[in-house]
Design an enzyme around this catalytic site. Structure first.
Site, PDB file in Angstrom:
ATOM      1  N   LYS A  83       0.821  -1.213   0.000  1.00  0.00           N
ATOM      2  CA  LYS A  83       0.000   0.000   0.000  1.00  0.00           C
ATOM      3  C   LYS A  83       0.860   1.270   0.000  1.00  0.00           C
ATOM      4  CE  LYS A  83      -4.285  -1.548  -0.081  1.00  0.00           C
ATOM      5  NZ  LYS A  83      -5.257  -1.591   1.016  1.00  0.00           N
ATOM      6  N   ARG A 133      -4.546 -10.153   3.340  1.00  0.00           N
ATOM      7  CA  ARG A 133      -4.716 -10.162   1.888  1.00  0.00           C
ATOM      8  C   ARG A 133      -3.432  -9.627   1.266  1.00  0.00           C
ATOM      9  NH1 ARG A 133      -6.567  -6.554  -2.102  1.00  0.00           N
ATOM     10  NH2 ARG A 133      -7.747  -7.556  -3.786  1.00  0.00           N
TER      11      ARG A 133
END
Length: 280
Positions: free
Chosen positions: A222, A256
């Site tokens: 991210k 995830r």
């Protein structure tokens, strides 16, 4: 005990699970285009299962900031053949990363076991479709929409605000017949959160245990790591592993990730330490 059920399939989440990300899109933020061909996507699914993924999360629409909308026809053409392949080739849980009711129905008919919706079943018809299908769902929090979510996110208290959202969406799901025990919560790192919001959320992640529902953490590669460390997407593995370890220690049941093997290794070290295994 956290347990998901889909038909005669059951998954005990008292031991954390890895959800491998398989984006069949030309423009996803991390691996855009890398697995957009059917053959490449099938091989990546094979690899992730071999490396220890419990879930393969198949998505045909990018939800990165500024992402363009994808038609139902295009999304179906991207994801359904791959779901059919994974269903036949592997005994693994398949999640469909979509917000479209038509795609949800087709994906479950093809073999998907869980609906993973970044819009938390708020699109027209999505909640009703999930209720009819009767499979587990993952509800993600997102402030705004993908095109605009990072422009100016604001919270009074990030955990309380997200918890209020979860309470409303859980009630809506139960209202259409979705079993409460089949609901997974994802606080949505990077979706309508500033850099400070993301790290505050990670630091306070354990507070969501009050729901007594499985918790999913989606931290892999991210921008919260890129901004902090000035690293490009391909250079965020170590930061992703650190973030996922912190999430697991805070009670996350599912992580995830793009990097399944490395995450599985990290989790093995964490488990050995937690369980005081005799390694002599």
């Amino acid at each position: 005990m956290s347990r998901l059920t889909c038909g005669n399939k059951s998954l005990d989440l008292s031991t954390p699970a890895i959800m491998g990300i398989l984006n069949v899109t030309p423009d996803s933020f991390s691996d855009g285009g890398e697995f957009s061909s059917f053959e490449a996507a099938c091989r990546q699914a094979d690899n992730m299962v071999a490396q220890g993924a419990t879930f393969i999360d198949i998505g045909g629409e990018s939800t990165r900031p500024g992402a363009k909308d994808v038609s139902e026809a295009d999304e179906l053409a991207r994801v359904i053949p791959l779901i059919e392949y994974v269903t036949k080739a592997h005994d693994v849980w398949i999640s469909i990363d979509t917000s479209k009711p038509v795609v949800m129905r087709a994906a479950v008919a093809a073999g998907a076991h869980l609906i993973n919706d970044v819009r938390a079943l708020q699109e027209p018809g999505a909640l009703a479709a999930a209720g009819e299908l009767g499979v587990p769902v993952c509800l993600m929090h997102m402030q705004g929409q993908p095109r605009t979510m990072q422009q100016a996110p604001v919270y009074d208290d990030i955990v309380k605000d997200i918890s209020s959202f979860f309470e409303e969406r859980i009630a809506a799901c139960v209202g259409v017949g979705i079993k409460r025990d089949n609901i997974v919560l994802d606080p949505g790192f990077g979706f309508g959160k500033s850099l400070a919001h993301n790290y505050q959320l990670l630091q306070r992640l354990a507070e969501f245990s009050s729901f007594e529902l499985p918790l999913l953490a989606g931290l892999s590669r991210k921008s919260m790591f890129g901004q902090l460390l000035n690293r490009e997407v391909s250079q965020r593995l170590s930061a992703s592993l650190a973030g996922n370890m912190l999430a697991l220690q805070a009670g996350a049941n599912i992580v995830r990730v793009h990097d399944v093997q490395e995450t599985a290794d990290m989790m093995a070290v964490l488990s050995a330490t937690k369980n005081h295994m005799d390694l002599s």
